[in-house]
Write an enzyme that holds these catalytic residues in place. Sequence first.
Site, PDB file in Angstrom:
ATOM      1  N   HIS A 343       0.775  -1.238   0.000  1.00 37.54           N
ATOM      2  CA  HIS A 343       0.000   0.000   0.000  1.00 37.54           C
ATOM      3  C   HIS A 343       0.811   1.295   0.000  1.00 37.54           C
ATOM      4  O   HIS A 343       0.265   2.368  -0.261  1.00 37.54           O
ATOM      5  CB  HIS A 343      -0.956   0.003   1.194  1.00 37.54           C
ATOM      6  CG  HIS A 343      -2.325   0.500   0.856  1.00 37.54           C
ATOM      7  ND1 HIS A 343      -2.554   1.556  -0.013  1.00 37.54           N
ATOM      8  CD2 HIS A 343      -3.551   0.093   1.243  1.00 37.54           C
ATOM      9  CE1 HIS A 343      -3.856   1.760  -0.128  1.00 37.54           C
ATOM     10  NE2 HIS A 343      -4.480   0.889   0.627  1.00 37.54           N
ATOM     11  N   TYR A 457     -13.968   4.714  10.175  1.00 37.13           N
ATOM     12  CA  TYR A 457     -13.124   5.267   9.107  1.00 37.13           C
ATOM     13  C   TYR A 457     -13.667   4.762   7.777  1.00 37.13           C
ATOM     14  O   TYR A 457     -13.902   3.559   7.620  1.00 37.13           O
ATOM     15  CB  TYR A 457     -11.702   4.745   9.334  1.00 37.13           C
ATOM     16  CG  TYR A 457     -10.634   5.183   8.350  1.00 37.13           C
ATOM     17  CD1 TYR A 457      -9.653   6.101   8.739  1.00 37.13           C
ATOM     18  CD2 TYR A 457     -10.552   4.648   7.060  1.00 37.13           C
ATOM     19  CE1 TYR A 457      -8.632   6.476   7.867  1.00 37.13           C
ATOM     20  CE2 TYR A 457      -9.539   5.028   6.180  1.00 37.13           C
ATOM     21  CZ  TYR A 457      -8.587   5.939   6.590  1.00 37.13           C
ATOM     22  OH  TYR A 457      -7.574   6.307   5.729  1.00 37.13           O
ATOM     23  N   SER A 459     -12.513   5.171   3.807  1.00 35.18           N
ATOM     24  CA  SER A 459     -11.478   5.785   2.981  1.00 35.18           C
ATOM     25  C   SER A 459     -12.073   6.247   1.663  1.00 35.18           C
ATOM     26  O   SER A 459     -13.011   5.650   1.145  1.00 35.18           O
ATOM     27  CB  SER A 459     -10.356   4.792   2.720  1.00 35.18           C
ATOM     28  OG  SER A 459     -10.862   3.709   1.980  1.00 35.18           O
ATOM     29  N   THR A 470      -5.396   9.826  -0.138  1.00 31.93           N
ATOM     30  CA  THR A 470      -6.735   9.485   0.347  1.00 31.93           C
ATOM     31  C   THR A 470      -7.128  10.498   1.411  1.00 31.93           C
ATOM     32  O   THR A 470      -6.296  11.228   1.937  1.00 31.93           O
ATOM     33  CB  THR A 470      -6.769   8.082   0.990  1.00 31.93           C
ATOM     34  OG1 THR A 470      -5.803   8.048   2.041  1.00 31.93           O
ATOM     35  CG2 THR A 470      -6.481   7.007  -0.032  1.00 31.93           C
TER      36      THR A 470
END
Length: 642
Positions: A343, A457, A459, A470
């Site tokens: 990532h 959360y 994204s 992001t």
Amino acid sequence: QVTELNWPKQTSIGTHRPAKSRLPIPKLEDTIKRYLRAQKPLLDDGQFRKTEQLCKSFENGIGKELHEQLVAQDKQNKHTSYISGPWFDMYLSARDSIVLNFNPFVAFIPDPKSEYNDQLTRATNMTVSAIRFLKTLRAGLLEPEVFHLNPAKSDTDTFKRLIRFVPSSLSWYGAYLVNAYPLDMSQYFRLFNSTRLPKPIRDELFTNEKARHLLVLRKGHFYVFDVLDQDGNIVGASEIQAHLKYILADSSPAPEFPLAYLTTENRDVWAELRQKLASGGNEESLRKVDSAVFCLCLDDFPIKDLVHLSHNMLHGDGANRWFDKSFNLIIAKDGTAAIHFEHAWGDGVAVLRFLNEVFKDSTQAPAVTPQSQPARTDSSVAVQKLNFKLNDALKTGISTAKEKFDATVKTLTVDLIQFQRGGKEFLKKQKLSPDSVAQLAFQMAFLRQYGQTVATYESCSTAAFKHGRTETIRPASIFTKRCSQAFVREPSKHSAGELQQMMTECSTYHSQLTKEAAMGEMGLWFPILSLTGQGFDRHLFALRYLAAAKGIALPELYLDPAYGQINHNILSTSTLNSPVVNIGGFAPVVPDGFGIGYAVHDNWIGCNVSSYPGRNAREFLQCVEKALEDIFDAIEGKCIKT
């Protein structure tokens, strides 16, 4: 043999038309307001007042100074975004294993022509299509990624023909006029020939675009062969097929010490072991691994069901993946295929584009058929099997890594539901945002299961801006809290009309979170907050990062338990929508959390959830299902079943 003409064609809008506008730094007062609104449902009155005070002092004191410095620094660095450097640092400095903690997976649907799901056939076709994508990207012929707000107007041939005659410097504005937003594509080059290298303190991203070979993993063995020739042309598909067939026929037993386990280790531990590996005569082999175009993993078993698919593509047995590679293309015995990606280098937008193009090309213009004969070539010469020299320290390192990996993976549960009563079409008719309904269901489910509202959360991408990454949407609000309590705690006290009214409020507020922030200075409206750069999370993160970089004591706002709590995301959620995606998933980001991958389809809602022993994923999903049933009942004017 497939000619080069088969790669995705050149298109009229020149390639890499960059996202022109810069990621705006929100006003500090707006960030503080948004932060407090997100804190409200998570705190009692006393805690909230304390947090409010800390925010006020921050906004008028050290926060103000830091914000001014951030803005000045941003003006000096117009080539990038204020979040890009700190975000790379955040990922690369993290010392936890990248497996489960960071790397997600996205799985393809099967090839619609069932005989093309044969492992060798699909591996060959997907490999060729991936290389065609690479060639198109490097030739500068890849159609730019554009977000169409009104596809009927802008995603048309007429528009593409028109825009062709507009000078490049202005075409971006032309696109804006019809609400088509070019997205940033600066991450794409890292898809290929790239690896995250473990280093003490902070890892590095390595890319070597000159390398022409593919890395293949099978049964924990490493193989490389060229997929591009000296002139940069794609090697014949029948040759690639022959080499993969040769690898699939290798009957050597799995290695006693599979090297790939090292990529599952703590990054400092792995960095030290990698030094030993390199100095022990393996430098050349490691370079081959690092610089390979990508890593293709061939698994020796079929996929039993979607839960097995999630476990296999998210972590597998640890021996047959090189988790540091920018991505691993995994293909099981029955042709089930997925992309597992690291990532730090990039986000979902780039991976999804690659996934969509590879699926489309490999199914619509497949390089080989199930009847194709592999080339008559000597694969034993073309394919090199990498052999690593391992001393005792390395063998011990591998065994320790395997034990840790096995123990951790054993604690992960994955489960899923498919809610069939309706989806996007039905919800839009009710004038409800489909995403807000899914998020409301998660809030209701957690309240029913654990009796509280917790940090959540969601994204979203800021790729509409140069070097955007992001941003966070905070779906838990005073509206979702009120609505969840009505549904879960006292449904009999409210009429269906009242519940509908509350759901509309949730939807409106969620849409405001994901919309309604003017875009840059252009005064244009955009429906996804992520494409307005108006969240609060990244801004506060950048201010904190700046304080640390300048050696300033951490401001009190960041020492507030409430700040720690809102960033301990118990519900971590992410949605990916594409007709070629079967399922996607990731692990929880905290030990007592859920990792929730979901998608609201036209007529159904899918939800793939992971958890560790501190939480019960199966029960949570039963509560999500109950929440969705209740929401749909309320919409239809029915009583809520207790």
